[in-house]
Scaffold this motif. Sequence first.
Motif, PDB file in Angstrom:
ATOM      1  N   VAL A 120       9.690  -7.560  -3.722  1.00  0.00           N
ATOM      2  CA  VAL A 120       9.363  -6.177  -3.394  1.00  0.00           C
ATOM      3  C   VAL A 120      10.482  -5.589  -2.540  1.00  0.00           C
ATOM      4  O   VAL A 120      11.008  -6.244  -1.644  1.00  0.00           O
ATOM      5  CB  VAL A 120       8.002  -6.073  -2.662  1.00  0.00           C
ATOM      6  N   VAL A 121      10.865  -4.364  -2.864  1.00  0.00           N
ATOM      7  CA  VAL A 121      11.834  -3.613  -2.073  1.00  0.00           C
ATOM      8  C   VAL A 121      11.053  -2.539  -1.326  1.00  0.00           C
ATOM      9  O   VAL A 121      10.471  -1.647  -1.945  1.00  0.00           O
ATOM     10  CB  VAL A 121      12.923  -2.980  -2.958  1.00  0.00           C
ATOM     11  N   ALA A 122      11.021  -2.647  -0.011  1.00  0.00           N
ATOM     12  CA  ALA A 122      10.257  -1.722   0.830  1.00  0.00           C
ATOM     13  C   ALA A 122      11.220  -0.899   1.677  1.00  0.00           C
ATOM     14  O   ALA A 122      12.182  -1.435   2.237  1.00  0.00           O
ATOM     15  CB  ALA A 122       9.291  -2.497   1.720  1.00  0.00           C
ATOM     16  N   ARG A 123      10.953   0.404   1.774  1.00  0.00           N
ATOM     17  CA  ARG A 123      11.843   1.289   2.530  1.00  0.00           C
ATOM     18  C   ARG A 123      11.027   2.264   3.376  1.00  0.00           C
ATOM     19  O   ARG A 123       9.882   2.583   3.044  1.00  0.00           O
ATOM     20  CB  ARG A 123      12.770   2.063   1.587  1.00  0.00           C
ATOM     21  N   ASP A 124      11.674   2.723   4.461  1.00  0.00           N
ATOM     22  CA  ASP A 124      11.052   3.759   5.276  1.00  0.00           C
ATOM     23  C   ASP A 124      11.445   5.132   4.744  1.00  0.00           C
ATOM     24  O   ASP A 124      12.115   5.254   3.711  1.00  0.00           O
ATOM     25  CB  ASP A 124      11.418   3.592   6.758  1.00  0.00           C
ATOM     26  N   ALA A 125      11.051   6.179   5.442  1.00  0.00           N
ATOM     27  CA  ALA A 125      11.322   7.537   4.975  1.00  0.00           C
ATOM     28  C   ALA A 125      12.802   7.880   4.988  1.00  0.00           C
ATOM     29  O   ALA A 125      13.227   8.850   4.338  1.00  0.00           O
ATOM     30  CB  ALA A 125      10.549   8.538   5.833  1.00  0.00           C
ATOM     31  N   PHE A 126      13.612   7.084   5.707  1.00  0.00           N
ATOM     32  CA  PHE A 126      15.052   7.323   5.765  1.00  0.00           C
ATOM     33  C   PHE A 126      15.814   6.382   4.837  1.00  0.00           C
ATOM     34  O   PHE A 126      17.025   6.238   4.937  1.00  0.00           O
ATOM     35  CB  PHE A 126      15.550   7.168   7.201  1.00  0.00           C
ATOM     36  N   ASN A 127      15.083   5.698   3.957  1.00  0.00           N
ATOM     37  CA  ASN A 127      15.655   4.797   2.954  1.00  0.00           C
ATOM     38  C   ASN A 127      16.203   3.509   3.557  1.00  0.00           C
ATOM     39  O   ASN A 127      16.998   2.810   2.925  1.00  0.00           O
ATOM     40  CB  ASN A 127      16.751   5.484   2.135  1.00  0.00           C
ATOM     41  N   ASN A 128      15.782   3.172   4.765  1.00  0.00           N
ATOM     42  CA  ASN A 128      16.152   1.886   5.354  1.00  0.00           C
ATOM     43  C   ASN A 128      15.243   0.795   4.801  1.00  0.00           C
ATOM     44  O   ASN A 128      14.039   1.000   4.633  1.00  0.00           O
ATOM     45  CB  ASN A 128      16.022   1.929   6.879  1.00  0.00           C
ATOM     46  N   THR A 129      15.822  -0.355   4.536  1.00  0.00           N
ATOM     47  CA  THR A 129      15.052  -1.477   4.005  1.00  0.00           C
ATOM     48  C   THR A 129      14.175  -2.095   5.085  1.00  0.00           C
ATOM     49  O   THR A 129      14.618  -2.321   6.216  1.00  0.00           O
ATOM     50  CB  THR A 129      15.989  -2.550   3.438  1.00  0.00           C
ATOM     51  N   ILE A 130      12.927  -2.376   4.730  1.00  0.00           N
ATOM     52  CA  ILE A 130      11.987  -3.045   5.623  1.00  0.00           C
ATOM     53  C   ILE A 130      11.802  -4.469   5.117  1.00  0.00           C
ATOM     54  O   ILE A 130      11.415  -4.690   3.965  1.00  0.00           O
ATOM     55  CB  ILE A 130      10.634  -2.304   5.661  1.00  0.00           C
ATOM     56  N   SER A 131      12.087  -5.435   5.965  1.00  0.00           N
ATOM     57  CA  SER A 131      12.005  -6.833   5.564  1.00  0.00           C
ATOM     58  C   SER A 131      10.583  -7.368   5.680  1.00  0.00           C
ATOM     59  O   SER A 131       9.882  -7.094   6.651  1.00  0.00           O
ATOM     60  CB  SER A 131      12.946  -7.686   6.427  1.00  0.00           C
ATOM     61  N   ASN A 132      10.190  -8.119   4.676  1.00  0.00           N
ATOM     62  CA  ASN A 132       8.921  -8.861   4.673  1.00  0.00           C
ATOM     63  C   ASN A 132       7.711  -7.997   5.034  1.00  0.00           C
ATOM     64  O   ASN A 132       6.942  -8.344   5.956  1.00  0.00           O
ATOM     65  CB  ASN A 132       9.003 -10.049   5.619  1.00  0.00           C
ATOM     66  N   PRO A 133       7.500  -6.888   4.342  1.00  0.00           N
ATOM     67  CA  PRO A 133       6.294  -6.100   4.631  1.00  0.00           C
ATOM     68  C   PRO A 133       5.052  -6.848   4.148  1.00  0.00           C
ATOM     69  O   PRO A 133       5.133  -7.660   3.211  1.00  0.00           O
ATOM     70  CB  PRO A 133       6.523  -4.827   3.810  1.00  0.00           C
ATOM     71  N   PRO A 134       3.903  -6.606   4.768  1.00  0.00           N
ATOM     72  CA  PRO A 134       2.673  -7.244   4.278  1.00  0.00           C
ATOM     73  C   PRO A 134       2.237  -6.595   2.970  1.00  0.00           C
ATOM     74  O   PRO A 134       1.959  -5.393   2.922  1.00  0.00           O
ATOM     75  CB  PRO A 134       1.659  -6.974   5.397  1.00  0.00           C
ATOM     76  N   VAL A 135       2.197  -7.376   1.896  1.00  0.00           N
ATOM     77  CA  VAL A 135       1.848  -6.844   0.583  1.00  0.00           C
ATOM     78  C   VAL A 135       0.861  -7.768  -0.109  1.00  0.00           C
ATOM     79  O   VAL A 135       0.708  -8.938   0.258  1.00  0.00           O
ATOM     80  CB  VAL A 135       3.093  -6.659  -0.310  1.00  0.00           C
ATOM     81  N   VAL A 136       0.212  -7.221  -1.127  1.00  0.00           N
ATOM     82  CA  VAL A 136      -0.701  -7.985  -1.982  1.00  0.00           C
ATOM     83  C   VAL A 136      -0.218  -7.842  -3.420  1.00  0.00           C
ATOM     84  O   VAL A 136       0.006  -6.726  -3.898  1.00  0.00           O
ATOM     85  CB  VAL A 136      -2.157  -7.482  -1.852  1.00  0.00           C
ATOM     86  N   TRP A 137      -0.056  -8.978  -4.100  1.00  0.00           N
ATOM     87  CA  TRP A 137       0.366  -8.991  -5.492  1.00  0.00           C
ATOM     88  C   TRP A 137      -0.840  -9.143  -6.411  1.00  0.00           C
ATOM     89  O   TRP A 137      -1.784  -9.866  -6.084  1.00  0.00           O
ATOM     90  CB  TRP A 137       1.325 -10.144  -5.758  1.00  0.00           C
ATOM     91  N   SER A 138      -0.787  -8.484  -7.567  1.00  0.00           N
ATOM     92  CA  SER A 138      -1.832  -8.663  -8.579  1.00  0.00           C
ATOM     93  C   SER A 138      -1.211  -8.494  -9.954  1.00  0.00           C
ATOM     94  O   SER A 138      -0.152  -7.861 -10.109  1.00  0.00           O
ATOM     95  CB  SER A 138      -2.981  -7.667  -8.382  1.00  0.00           C
ATOM     96  N   ALA A 139      -1.862  -9.070 -10.961  1.00  0.00           N
ATOM     97  CA  ALA A 139      -1.369  -8.987 -12.328  1.00  0.00           C
ATOM     98  C   ALA A 139      -2.541  -8.810 -13.277  1.00  0.00           C
ATOM     99  O   ALA A 139      -3.615  -9.406 -13.083  1.00  0.00           O
ATOM    100  CB  ALA A 139      -0.575 -10.239 -12.698  1.00  0.00           C
ATOM    101  N   ALA A 140      -2.356  -7.971 -14.304  1.00  0.00           N
ATOM    102  CA  ALA A 140      -3.371  -7.828 -15.339  1.00  0.00           C
ATOM    103  C   ALA A 140      -3.508  -9.153 -16.086  1.00  0.00           C
ATOM    104  O   ALA A 140      -2.542  -9.918 -16.182  1.00  0.00           O
ATOM    105  CB  ALA A 140      -2.977  -6.711 -16.300  1.00  0.00           C
ATOM    106  N   PRO A 141      -4.700  -9.461 -16.609  1.00  0.00           N
ATOM    107  CA  PRO A 141      -4.919 -10.762 -17.266  1.00  0.00           C
ATOM    108  C   PRO A 141      -3.907 -11.079 -18.358  1.00  0.00           C
ATOM    109  O   PRO A 141      -3.464 -12.229 -18.487  1.00  0.00           O
ATOM    110  CB  PRO A 141      -6.333 -10.634 -17.826  1.00  0.00           C
TER     111      PRO A 141
END
Length: 206
Positions: A120-141
């Motif tokens: 995952v590529v996470a960014r703030d409103a100024f386009n700075n990269t945020i490292s290791n944000p808390p995320v949840v992954w899911s996939a369709a069957p």
Amino acid sequence: ITVLPGSISYVLVTPSPAALAVGEAANFTAAAYDSSNNIVPGASFSWSTQGGGSIESSSGANATFRAGAAVGIYANALVATANGKNGSVTITVNPGSLASLRISPSNTAQEAGDTKVFSVVARDAFNNTISNPPVVWSAAPQAGVIQQDGTLVVGTVAGKYPAVITVTSGALSATANLTITPAALDTIALAPNVTSMPAGGLRQFT
């Protein structure tokens, strides 16, 4: 006998060091000291910056500094000067709040049953990269089974599957497309696999 402070020997700015999020403002205070570490009252200060943001306001020994849009560690970000003596503070500018998510890769083709790692590529409103944000992954069957580290065990049915990989953080989400291709040839089946026929006869097999 009244002992008065000596001339200004050095200047300190507090708090030091400091950490701010992009766009965040904070107040700083300068104090002047003589060589015996006595505060020199009534010192006149001027304020300047050498990067990391801007001085929003200043009055005497006080200044308000607002962090800029670029993350980094800025030495001498804020400088107070009194009688030719400088005091400075190092300011670390950190990313702001999470503003956008993107899955990498956003489109991929994988063999059935293969393993693929997404990030995952996470960014703030100024386009700075945020490292290791808390995320949840899911996939369709049909896409397969995905672990919370982004590792997908690809499904077994070939096809094009749009937006079947999803990553979510709070109210934000992003998706990725997956094309499943047939796996490498494993077996060959002949039909019928048992038959009987007269000598000289013909039979079609598939």
